[in-house]
Design a protein around this motif. Structure first.
Motif, PDB file in Angstrom:
ATOM      1  N   GLY A 173      34.741  73.075 -58.719  1.00  0.00           N
ATOM      2  CA  GLY A 173      33.447  73.591 -58.301  1.00  0.00           C
ATOM      3  C   GLY A 173      33.494  74.205 -56.915  1.00  0.00           C
ATOM      4  N   THR A 175      34.456  75.062 -62.830  1.00  0.00           N
ATOM      5  CA  THR A 175      34.096  74.022 -63.796  1.00  0.00           C
ATOM      6  C   THR A 175      32.666  73.529 -63.571  1.00  0.00           C
ATOM      7  N   THR A 176      31.957  74.122 -62.622  1.00  0.00           N
ATOM      8  CA  THR A 176      30.543  73.807 -62.388  1.00  0.00           C
ATOM      9  C   THR A 176      29.783  75.129 -62.358  1.00  0.00           C
ATOM     10  N   TYR A 177      28.499  75.052 -61.990  1.00  0.00           N
ATOM     11  CA  TYR A 177      27.658  76.251 -61.940  1.00  0.00           C
ATOM     12  C   TYR A 177      27.347  76.669 -60.504  1.00  0.00           C
ATOM     13  N   TYR A 215      36.115  82.272 -66.454  1.00  0.00           N
ATOM     14  CA  TYR A 215      35.032  81.392 -66.899  1.00  0.00           C
ATOM     15  C   TYR A 215      35.337  80.900 -68.308  1.00  0.00           C
ATOM     16  N   VAL A 248      34.157  78.088 -70.778  1.00  0.00           N
ATOM     17  CA  VAL A 248      33.079  77.111 -70.939  1.00  0.00           C
ATOM     18  C   VAL A 248      33.601  75.728 -71.301  1.00  0.00           C
ATOM     19  N   THR A 290      33.510  73.022 -68.707  1.00  0.00           N
ATOM     20  CA  THR A 290      32.235  72.504 -68.211  1.00  0.00           C
ATOM     21  C   THR A 290      31.760  71.297 -69.008  1.00  0.00           C
ATOM     22  N   LEU A 335      31.634  68.041 -67.166  1.00  0.00           N
ATOM     23  CA  LEU A 335      30.678  67.916 -66.060  1.00  0.00           C
ATOM     24  C   LEU A 335      29.568  66.957 -66.464  1.00  0.00           C
ATOM     25  N   SER A 374      25.538  68.545 -63.974  1.00  0.00           N
ATOM     26  CA  SER A 374      25.236  69.789 -64.673  1.00  0.00           C
ATOM     27  C   SER A 374      23.858  70.300 -64.254  1.00  0.00           C
ATOM     28  N   SER A 428      23.881  71.218 -60.355  1.00  0.00           N
ATOM     29  CA  SER A 428      24.718  72.391 -60.143  1.00  0.00           C
ATOM     30  C   SER A 428      24.020  73.638 -60.678  1.00  0.00           C
ATOM     31  N   ARG A 438      25.816  75.414 -73.007  1.00  0.00           N
ATOM     32  CA  ARG A 438      26.804  75.437 -71.921  1.00  0.00           C
ATOM     33  C   ARG A 438      27.233  76.870 -71.607  1.00  0.00           C
ATOM     34  N   GLN A 488      26.598  78.910 -68.089  1.00  0.00           N
ATOM     35  CA  GLN A 488      27.690  79.507 -67.317  1.00  0.00           C
ATOM     36  C   GLN A 488      27.437  80.991 -67.072  1.00  0.00           C
TER      37      GLN A 488
END
Length: 362
Positions: free
Chosen positions: A98, A121-123, A155, A157, A160, A163, A168, A171, A220, A224
């Protein structure tokens, strides 16, 4: 049509489930062969099981793995990672994680000039911005430079799904915050506004589904996608009160990044509402289900659906630190559509500390 200026940031984006398998091609395309991998201690095993086999199969064994990343990018950690990087003769950096991990990658690349590839791996969105925030001696400072922007972002998904639900949610709201401020930034323009509204819509629609059904692939993926759009906005326009407060609170009191953004967002927007264009507020409200035409209400409804914590005191901030936060925030304020006044700012921070609902009465 009003005149505007818009700068497109030059980064390459690879988006889609399973796209991690394209990372070796991206390295070879750039004539790179010895990447240094970065992660947090918690994600070290994920790199070992998911990323290393892909690189080794492609005859790209990494130069090493530095897994001591921590939030707010302390300069002491950067110095340690830099020494490790030089000892391994790495020719590139691959950050897996992240905002904290990607932040360290940025700090290393601006010091070395090495290419930086990211696997978010995060937003959080750090991967799409030429901005670096670093912490030293209890102060977080930021700088912007085109050289800070990662060159390739993958990216996938599937990464994620690990997470946790709570992270989630926060983020994702962190990403929403990028887009909200982009709508009324000093350098706002029609292009970033379109991206911002689309990103907010995507996250407002997907995050409640993720909270209810964490393994929903469609949700998800949509989250993303929304996070990518919101981060692109942050990388193209300036920041205002919301981000200033989050930088001060996180860097000064070591508060968690995404959770702090989540708490501050509706309060910062409520403070600015009196000076914002009604058309902008209407569009923002339209992107938030349940807003009933009120953008601040829309954010409150979203946070209610997500069940996130709302008070900074829940993360260890003491009420006595409110005045200290005001002092630091007033020292070098960011541009903001509404003048930042000490008493109003203090009340905003106090409400954030107490976990009260956002109100437009300041």
């Amino acid at each position: 049509m009003d005149a505007f200026e818009y700068t497109t940031n030059p980064s390459r984006v690879i988006f889609g489930a399973g796209s991690i398998t394209k990372l070796p091609f991206e390295l070879k395309r750039l004539n790179l062969s010895k990447p240094l991998l970065l992660s947090t201690p918690q994600q070290k095993d994920q790199i070992t099981t998911s990323l290393l086999p892909i690189l080794e199969t492609a005859s790209l064994p990494p130069a090493g793995l530095y897994a001591n990343t921590t939030m707010h990018t302390p300069t002491s950690i950067t110095a340690d990672a830099l020494a490790y990087l030089h000892s391994r003769a790495a020719d590139s950096i691959v950050s897996f994680g992240g905002g904290s991990t990607i932040g360290l990658g940025k700090a290393l690349t601006i010091r070395t000039g090495l290419p930086h590839l990211c696997v978010p791996t995060t937003y959080a969105g750090s991967e799409m911005t030429p901005i670096l925030g670093e912490t030293a001696e209890g102060r977080k400072t930021t700088r912007s430079d085109p050289k800070i922007l990662p060159g390739v972002v993958v990216y996938d998904v599937e990464f994620t799904f690990g997470l946790p639900v709570g992270m989630s949610a926060t983020s994702g709201v962190n990403a929403v915050a990028h887009a909200v401020e982009a709508l009324y930034a000093q350098s706002a323009n029609p292009i970033t506004s379109l991206l911002a509204l689309e990103g907010i819509k995507a996250l407002a629609a997907s995050l409640p589904t993720i909270v209810a059904t964490p393994n929903d692939l469609a949700a998800r993926s949509l989250a993303q996608y929304g996070a990518y759009l919101c981060a692109t906005c942050l990388g193209s326009v300036g920041m205002s009160l919301h981000h200033k407060l989050c930088h001060v609170l996180g860097g000064t009191f070591n508060l968690p990044h995404a959770e702090t953004h989540t708490i501050v967002l509706p309060h910062a927007l409520a403070y600015n509402v009196p000076k914002l264009d009604k058309g902008v507020l209407e569009k923002l409200a339209g992107a938030l289900p349940g807003s009933e035409g009120d953008a601040v209400r829309g954010l409150e409804v979203l946070l209610g659906k997500l069940g996130v914590q709302r008070g900074l005191r829940e993360f260890g901030m003491q009420e006595g630190n409110v005045d200290r936060a005001v002092e630091v925030a007033m020292e070098k304020p960011y541009w903001n559509p509404r003048a930042v006044e000490r008493e109003g700012l203090r009340e905003v921070i106090r409400r954030c500390w107490a976990g009260e609902p956002a109100r437009m009465d300041l």
